[in-house]
Write a protein that holds these residues in place. Structure first.
Motif, PDB file in Angstrom:
ATOM      1  N   ALA A 100     -11.234   2.873   0.256  1.00 54.10           N
ATOM      2  CA  ALA A 100     -12.116   3.564   1.197  1.00 54.10           C
ATOM      3  C   ALA A 100     -13.034   4.512   0.444  1.00 54.10           C
ATOM      4  CB  ALA A 100     -11.287   4.340   2.219  1.00 54.10           C
TER       5      ALA A 100
ATOM      6  N   PRO B  93       0.836  -1.200   0.000  1.00 58.67           N
ATOM      7  CA  PRO B  93       0.000   0.000   0.000  1.00 58.67           C
ATOM      8  C   PRO B  93       0.872   1.252   0.000  1.00 58.67           C
ATOM      9  CG  PRO B  93      -0.147  -1.146   2.115  1.00 58.67           C
ATOM     10  CD  PRO B  93       0.714  -1.976   1.222  1.00 58.67           C
TER      11      PRO B  93
ATOM     12  N   THR C 127      -7.524  -6.024   5.976  1.00 62.21           N
ATOM     13  CA  THR C 127      -6.377  -5.147   6.149  1.00 62.21           C
ATOM     14  C   THR C 127      -6.389  -3.949   5.200  1.00 62.21           C
ATOM     15  OG1 THR C 127      -5.014  -6.455   4.652  1.00 62.21           O
ATOM     16  CG2 THR C 127      -4.884  -6.993   6.997  1.00 62.21           C
ATOM     17  N   LEU C 128      -7.396  -3.835   4.366  1.00 61.99           N
ATOM     18  CA  LEU C 128      -7.477  -2.665   3.470  1.00 61.99           C
ATOM     19  C   LEU C 128      -8.505  -1.700   3.973  1.00 61.99           C
ATOM     20  CD1 LEU C 128      -7.258  -4.043  -0.154  1.00 61.99           C
ATOM     21  CD2 LEU C 128      -5.599  -2.737   1.068  1.00 61.99           C
TER      22      LEU C 128
ATOM     23  N   ARG D 293      -8.552  -7.603   1.337  1.00 64.48           N
ATOM     24  CA  ARG D 293      -9.897  -7.152   1.743  1.00 64.48           C
ATOM     25  C   ARG D 293     -10.587  -8.236   2.541  1.00 64.48           C
ATOM     26  NH1 ARG D 293     -11.680  -4.805  -3.771  1.00 64.48           N
ATOM     27  NH2 ARG D 293     -12.912  -6.679  -3.728  1.00 64.48           N
TER      28      ARG D 293
ATOM     29  N   THR E 288      -5.395   2.514   0.527  1.00 66.81           N
ATOM     30  CA  THR E 288      -6.585   1.944   1.144  1.00 66.81           C
ATOM     31  C   THR E 288      -7.739   1.980   0.155  1.00 66.81           C
ATOM     32  OG1 THR E 288      -7.302   4.074   2.045  1.00 66.81           O
ATOM     33  CG2 THR E 288      -5.945   2.695   3.480  1.00 66.81           C
TER      34      THR E 288
END
Length: 136
Positions: free
Chosen positions: A14, A6, A135-136, A131, A12
């Motif tokens: 989001a 990342p 962890t994302l 995902r 992320t």
């Protein structure tokens, strides 16, 4: 399995509202990338390969300088992944990025690789795995 890292705060998946919770961290990182470096880094980020196309609309949470259709889409160069609007934050605010990414980009002279269909699928599988474990 392909491993992609990342890209700091931009790595992320989001929604716009969830990303806006990072405003303080964005402010702290503003101005880290010098003005003369921003355009080439932003272009690299925009020229990455789309991995997850998201139709969300993102708006600048720092100062309202930009908005981007699809800004929450996830891009990659096969080594890192990031939100598409990361390019706008770098260009407008010089938001600092991880040193490993800066070194990687410099070593490539800021020319992103073209990922093959197989590489895109491998990155997508890795992100789906992340995902799935939250962890994302």
């Amino acid at each position: 399995m392909t491993h992609v890292t990342p890209l700091g705060i931009f790595g992320t998946i989001a929604s716009q509202s969830a990303f806006s919770e990072n405003i303080e961290e964005l402010r702290q990182r503003a101005g880290v990338i010098p003005g003369m470096e921003r355009a080439k880094i932003a272009e690299y980020l925009r020229s990455g390969t789309p991995i997850i196309a998201l139709m969300g609309f993102s708006e600048d949470v720092l100062g309202g300088k930009f908005s981007r259709s699809g800004g929450t889409a996830i891009m990659s160069d096969g080594r890192f992944f990031w939100r598409l609007d990361a390019a706008d934050y770098v260009e407008h605010y010089g938001i600092g990025l991880p040193e490993g990414f800066i070194s990687h980009g410099n070593s490539r002279q800021w020319i992103p690789p073209v990922l093959s269909r197989e590489e895109v699928a491998a990155v997508d599988r890795h992100l789906s795995h992340l995902r799935g474990i939250g962890t994302l």
